[in-house]
Motif scaffolding. Structure first.
Motif, PDB file in Angstrom:
ATOM      1  N   ASP A 240       0.860  -1.330   0.016  1.00  0.00           N
ATOM      2  CA  ASP A 240      -0.014   0.163   0.047  1.00  0.00           C
ATOM      3  C   ASP A 240       0.853   1.111  -0.289  1.00  0.00           C
ATOM      4  OD1 ASP A 240      -2.513  -1.374  -0.176  1.00  0.00           O
ATOM      5  OD2 ASP A 240      -2.663  -1.315   2.276  1.00  0.00           O
ATOM      6  N   TYR A 241       2.053   0.997  -0.039  1.00  0.00           N
ATOM      7  CA  TYR A 241       3.020   2.379   0.063  1.00  0.00           C
ATOM      8  C   TYR A 241       2.934   3.005  -1.062  1.00  0.00           C
ATOM      9  CZ  TYR A 241       6.154   1.338   4.083  1.00  0.00           C
ATOM     10  OH  TYR A 241       6.685   1.144   5.360  1.00  0.00           O
ATOM     11  N   LEU A 242       2.600   4.374  -1.015  1.00  0.00           N
ATOM     12  CA  LEU A 242       2.625   5.318  -2.265  1.00  0.00           C
ATOM     13  C   LEU A 242       3.927   5.219  -2.915  1.00  0.00           C
ATOM     14  CD1 LEU A 242       0.928   8.611  -0.716  1.00  0.00           C
ATOM     15  CD2 LEU A 242      -0.246   6.695  -1.676  1.00  0.00           C
ATOM     16  N   ALA A 243       4.947   5.152  -2.214  1.00  0.00           N
ATOM     17  CA  ALA A 243       6.048   5.031  -3.006  1.00  0.00           C
ATOM     18  C   ALA A 243       6.216   3.657  -4.005  1.00  0.00           C
ATOM     19  CB  ALA A 243       7.082   4.887  -1.983  1.00  0.00           C
ATOM     20  N   ALA A 244       5.507   2.706  -3.570  1.00  0.00           N
ATOM     21  CA  ALA A 244       5.511   1.596  -4.762  1.00  0.00           C
ATOM     22  C   ALA A 244       4.614   1.660  -5.856  1.00  0.00           C
ATOM     23  CB  ALA A 244       4.709   0.276  -3.667  1.00  0.00           C
ATOM     24  N   ARG A 245       4.195   3.013  -5.899  1.00  0.00           N
ATOM     25  CA  ARG A 245       3.310   3.307  -7.050  1.00  0.00           C
ATOM     26  C   ARG A 245       4.254   4.410  -7.990  1.00  0.00           C
ATOM     27  NH1 ARG A 245       0.587   0.952  -3.670  1.00  0.00           N
ATOM     28  NH2 ARG A 245      -1.639   0.587  -4.026  1.00  0.00           N
ATOM     29  N   ALA A 246       5.386   4.654  -7.391  1.00  0.00           N
ATOM     30  CA  ALA A 246       6.218   5.646  -7.894  1.00  0.00           C
ATOM     31  C   ALA A 246       7.352   5.280  -8.822  1.00  0.00           C
ATOM     32  CB  ALA A 246       6.879   6.656  -6.950  1.00  0.00           C
ATOM     33  N   GLY A 247       7.245   3.850  -8.936  1.00  0.00           N
ATOM     34  CA  GLY A 247       8.525   3.072  -9.821  1.00  0.00           C
ATOM     35  C   GLY A 247       8.309   3.168 -11.464  1.00  0.00           C
ATOM     36  N   SER A 248       8.606   2.065 -11.861  1.00  0.00           N
ATOM     37  CA  SER A 248       8.617   2.001 -13.290  1.00  0.00           C
ATOM     38  C   SER A 248       7.202   1.606 -13.804  1.00  0.00           C
ATOM     39  CB  SER A 248       9.868   1.289 -13.875  1.00  0.00           C
ATOM     40  OG  SER A 248      10.074   0.225 -13.356  1.00  0.00           O
ATOM     41  N   VAL A 249       6.447   0.918 -12.846  1.00  0.00           N
ATOM     42  CA  VAL A 249       5.062   0.315 -13.270  1.00  0.00           C
ATOM     43  C   VAL A 249       4.298   1.161 -11.963  1.00  0.00           C
ATOM     44  CG1 VAL A 249       6.162  -1.855 -14.442  1.00  0.00           C
ATOM     45  CG2 VAL A 249       5.252  -1.867 -11.958  1.00  0.00           C
ATOM     46  N   ARG A 250       2.997   1.058 -12.534  1.00  0.00           N
ATOM     47  CA  ARG A 250       1.901   1.511 -11.381  1.00  0.00           C
ATOM     48  C   ARG A 250       0.629   0.695 -11.725  1.00  0.00           C
ATOM     49  NH1 ARG A 250       3.025   6.523 -14.330  1.00  0.00           N
ATOM     50  NH2 ARG A 250       1.516   6.543 -16.061  1.00  0.00           N
ATOM     51  N   PRO A 251      -0.092   0.855 -10.566  1.00  0.00           N
ATOM     52  CA  PRO A 251      -1.407   0.083 -10.676  1.00  0.00           C
ATOM     53  C   PRO A 251      -2.439   1.036 -11.666  1.00  0.00           C
ATOM     54  CG  PRO A 251      -0.928   0.618  -8.619  1.00  0.00           C
ATOM     55  CD  PRO A 251       0.201   1.335  -9.486  1.00  0.00           C
ATOM     56  N   VAL A 252      -3.052   0.182 -12.533  1.00  0.00           N
ATOM     57  CA  VAL A 252      -3.560   0.772 -13.559  1.00  0.00           C
ATOM     58  C   VAL A 252      -5.285   1.243 -13.318  1.00  0.00           C
ATOM     59  CG1 VAL A 252      -2.729  -0.668 -15.578  1.00  0.00           C
ATOM     60  CG2 VAL A 252      -4.697  -1.635 -14.507  1.00  0.00           C
ATOM     61  N   TRP A 253      -5.356   0.735 -12.178  1.00  0.00           N
ATOM     62  CA  TRP A 253      -7.015   1.007 -11.564  1.00  0.00           C
ATOM     63  C   TRP A 253      -7.065   2.219 -10.781  1.00  0.00           C
ATOM     64  CZ3 TRP A 253      -3.639  -2.918 -10.031  1.00  0.00           C
ATOM     65  CH2 TRP A 253      -3.443  -2.980  -8.629  1.00  0.00           C
ATOM     66  N   GLU A 254      -5.754   2.563 -10.254  1.00  0.00           N
ATOM     67  CA  GLU A 254      -5.833   3.786  -9.323  1.00  0.00           C
ATOM     68  C   GLU A 254      -5.772   5.246 -10.173  1.00  0.00           C
ATOM     69  OE1 GLU A 254      -3.740   1.684  -5.579  1.00  0.00           O
ATOM     70  OE2 GLU A 254      -2.741   3.255  -6.661  1.00  0.00           O
ATOM     71  N   ARG A 255      -6.167   6.224  -9.357  1.00  0.00           N
ATOM     72  CA  ARG A 255      -6.149   7.467  -9.823  1.00  0.00           C
ATOM     73  C   ARG A 255      -4.544   8.044  -9.792  1.00  0.00           C
ATOM     74  NH1 ARG A 255     -10.257  10.170  -6.288  1.00  0.00           N
ATOM     75  NH2 ARG A 255     -11.824   9.166  -7.360  1.00  0.00           N
ATOM     76  N   ARG A 256      -4.087   8.553 -10.824  1.00  0.00           N
ATOM     77  CA  ARG A 256      -2.723   8.924 -10.447  1.00  0.00           C
ATOM     78  C   ARG A 256      -2.741  10.294  -9.712  1.00  0.00           C
ATOM     79  NH1 ARG A 256       0.620  10.090 -15.887  1.00  0.00           N
ATOM     80  NH2 ARG A 256       2.035  10.495 -14.471  1.00  0.00           N
ATOM     81  N   ARG A 257      -1.529  10.295  -8.972  1.00  0.00           N
ATOM     82  CA  ARG A 257      -1.316  11.231  -7.892  1.00  0.00           C
ATOM     83  C   ARG A 257       0.157  11.457  -7.963  1.00  0.00           C
ATOM     84  NH1 ARG A 257      -2.369  10.734  -1.439  1.00  0.00           N
ATOM     85  NH2 ARG A 257      -0.432  11.906  -0.799  1.00  0.00           N
ATOM     86  N   ASP A 258       0.395  12.838  -7.986  1.00  0.00           N
ATOM     87  CA  ASP A 258       1.595  13.321  -8.112  1.00  0.00           C
ATOM     88  C   ASP A 258       2.507  14.308  -7.133  1.00  0.00           C
ATOM     89  OD1 ASP A 258       0.692  15.951  -8.848  1.00  0.00           O
ATOM     90  OD2 ASP A 258       0.989  15.758 -10.823  1.00  0.00           O
ATOM     91  N   SER A 259       1.750  14.517  -6.097  1.00  0.00           N
ATOM     92  CA  SER A 259       2.378  15.013  -4.866  1.00  0.00           C
ATOM     93  C   SER A 259       2.106  14.402  -3.528  1.00  0.00           C
ATOM     94  CB  SER A 259       1.710  16.482  -4.822  1.00  0.00           C
ATOM     95  OG  SER A 259       0.130  16.107  -4.692  1.00  0.00           O
ATOM     96  N   HIS A 260       3.022  14.900  -2.688  1.00  0.00           N
ATOM     97  CA  HIS A 260       2.945  14.430  -1.356  1.00  0.00           C
ATOM     98  C   HIS A 260       3.207  12.875  -1.120  1.00  0.00           C
ATOM     99  CE1 HIS A 260       0.363  18.138  -1.384  1.00  0.00           C
ATOM    100  NE2 HIS A 260       1.567  18.379  -0.442  1.00  0.00           N
ATOM    101  N   VAL A 261       4.071  12.500  -1.955  1.00  0.00           N
ATOM    102  CA  VAL A 261       4.468  10.958  -2.140  1.00  0.00           C
ATOM    103  C   VAL A 261       5.946  10.910  -1.490  1.00  0.00           C
ATOM    104  CG1 VAL A 261       5.009   8.915  -3.641  1.00  0.00           C
ATOM    105  CG2 VAL A 261       3.102  10.568  -4.048  1.00  0.00           C
ATOM    106  N   PRO A 262       5.986  10.123  -0.426  1.00  0.00           N
ATOM    107  CA  PRO A 262       7.267   9.901   0.316  1.00  0.00           C
ATOM    108  C   PRO A 262       8.242   9.125  -0.696  1.00  0.00           C
ATOM    109  CG  PRO A 262       5.436   9.188   1.573  1.00  0.00           C
ATOM    110  CD  PRO A 262       4.801   9.346   0.351  1.00  0.00           C
ATOM    111  N   ILE A 263       9.382   9.923  -0.999  1.00  0.00           N
ATOM    112  CA  ILE A 263       9.970   8.860  -2.102  1.00  0.00           C
ATOM    113  C   ILE A 263      11.488   8.798  -1.346  1.00  0.00           C
ATOM    114  CG2 ILE A 263      11.098   8.937  -4.301  1.00  0.00           C
ATOM    115  CD1 ILE A 263       8.466  10.518  -5.057  1.00  0.00           C
ATOM    116  N   ARG A 264      11.972   7.607  -1.661  1.00  0.00           N
ATOM    117  CA  ARG A 264      13.449   7.592  -0.991  1.00  0.00           C
ATOM    118  C   ARG A 264      14.343   6.986  -2.326  1.00  0.00           C
ATOM    119  NH1 ARG A 264      15.717   1.860   0.538  1.00  0.00           N
ATOM    120  NH2 ARG A 264      17.610   2.362   1.383  1.00  0.00           N
TER     121      ARG A 264
END
Ligand code: 1HN
Length: 367
Positions: free
Chosen positions: A190-214
């Protein structure tokens, strides 16, 4: 025309009494900035040995930090607050077993680990972001964050915030969580960071801010080293921007992080820009010449280049490359259409490497 015996100065003070000001007074001020702004602050360096000594002392003086931080901010000698007029850089120490309590604020921040390791982490909006040496962790605006040192040693990292910017916009909100720690997300999927890589869930709304990134150093360093043979920038050497994986744009809306390789013997050309930058020496030694000031730097020192100051980098070493981590306010200036550079625009100006097949075809055509 009416005759008046009033002087302009008298009129100015009369206007002041009724809370008005003639444009001619601004015009006098504008006359002082023909040719560009006067740099805010001065070039300066904070040496690692001095910082370390003060951090160790701060552990005795501030025994327990609660929601405060054992952070020492580097104050520009010519400014009231902050390292530049927009950016605050400092270092923070956490004793073994300690937690810097959860809070959030509208100042955006980032951490660059110096003495980290297995067990050191910042929890950002419930997501555990490990901090091994030279890992970068983002704490976007208004995200809950607490730092936890479960290692056996004192931990140190660099904190960089858009403090001066947000203060001058008078847009600071601050909230302590009210407890040592915030709850963590139970499922790493469920990590938002898990949506910030080279693949992302197709069923979810895109979000481009306030994402914790390492950005783990083990991923970044090889990318930098692989570029060592490139031409790079004549002004900044091999400088790479930490891209925000959600937007493809700069690291944060206001701040951009760079990792920069200065190859042994490299000397860059002099330039200046309306952005200001703070630097941390990851490795190597070298010099930076900022206007009339020359600063020698070595491993783990921190220094500042104010806005609109002519500067160039020199790595004198015959054997060793140098690596600098830096943070600048370029995204802020670009968003406001205020990014200028002299003697030329060097950012995003070179062509991409040519497609080999096209070169072959062009050669065939012309023979
Ligand atoms: C802050 O919240 C942290 O959360 C570090 O670690 C440095 C400097 C000024 C204001 C807030 C942190 C800070 C800060």
């Amino acid at each position: 025309m009416t005759e008046t015996s009033k002087s302009l100065e008298e009129f100015d003070s009369e206007l002041a009494k009724v809370h008005m000001r003639g444009q001619w007074q601004y015009d006098r001020m504008l006359g002082t900035v023909i040719g560009g702004p006067k740099p805010a602050g001065v070039p300066a360096i904070w040496r690692w040995n001095n910082i370390l000594e003060k951090l160790v002392e701060s552990c005795d003086v501030l025994e327990e930090s609660f929601t405060a931080r054992r952070n020492l901010t580097f104050i520009n000698p010519a400014l009231e607050r902050g390292t530049t007029h927009t950016i605050a850089m400092g270092m923070q120490m956490l004793k073994p077993g300690e937690i810097a309590w959860a809070h959030r604020h509208t100042i955006a921040a980032l951490r660059f680990a110096i003495q980290g390791g297995d067990g050191l982490s910042t929890v950002v909006d419930g997501e555990i972001c490990p901090m091994e040496a030279y890992d970068l962790v983002l704490t976007p605006r208004w995200t809950w964050h607490d730092h936890e040192n479960a290692t056996g040693d004192h931990a140190i990292w660099l904190d960089v915030l858009d403090l001066g910017l947000v203060m001058s916009l008078n847009a600071i909100f601050y909230e302590p969580f009210g407890d040592e720690r915030q709850p963590k997300r139970a499922d790493p999927a469920d990590y938002l960071a898990a949506r910030a890589g080279s693949v992302r869930p197709v069923w979810e709304r895109r979000r481009d801010s306030h994402v914790p990134i390492r950005y783990p150093w083990r991923d970044i360093e090889p990318r930098l080293v692989a570029m060592a043979g490139s031409e790079g920038s004549s002004y900044d050497g091999i400088a790479l921007e930490y891209a925000n994986p959600m937007t493809g744009g700069p690291t944060l809306p206001t701040l951009s992080c760079w990792i920069q390789l200065l190859r042994s013997g490299e000397e860059t050309l002099v330039h200046r820009h309306t952005s200001s930058s703070v630097y941390f020496v990851v490795r190597g030694t070298g010099r930076v010449v900022v206007d009339e000031t020359e600063i020698e730097w070595t491993k783990h020192d921190a220094f500042v280049i104010p806005n609109w100051s002519w500067h160039r980098f020199i790595n004198d070493s015959k054997e060793h490359d140098a690596i600098l981590f830096s943070v600048n306010d370029i995204p802020t200036l670009k968003a406001l259409d205020l990014y200028f550079e002299e003697p030329e625009l060097s950012l995003a100006s070179a062509p991409w490497p040519a497609v080999p097949g096209n070169l072959t075809r062009d050669r065939r055509r012309s023979s």
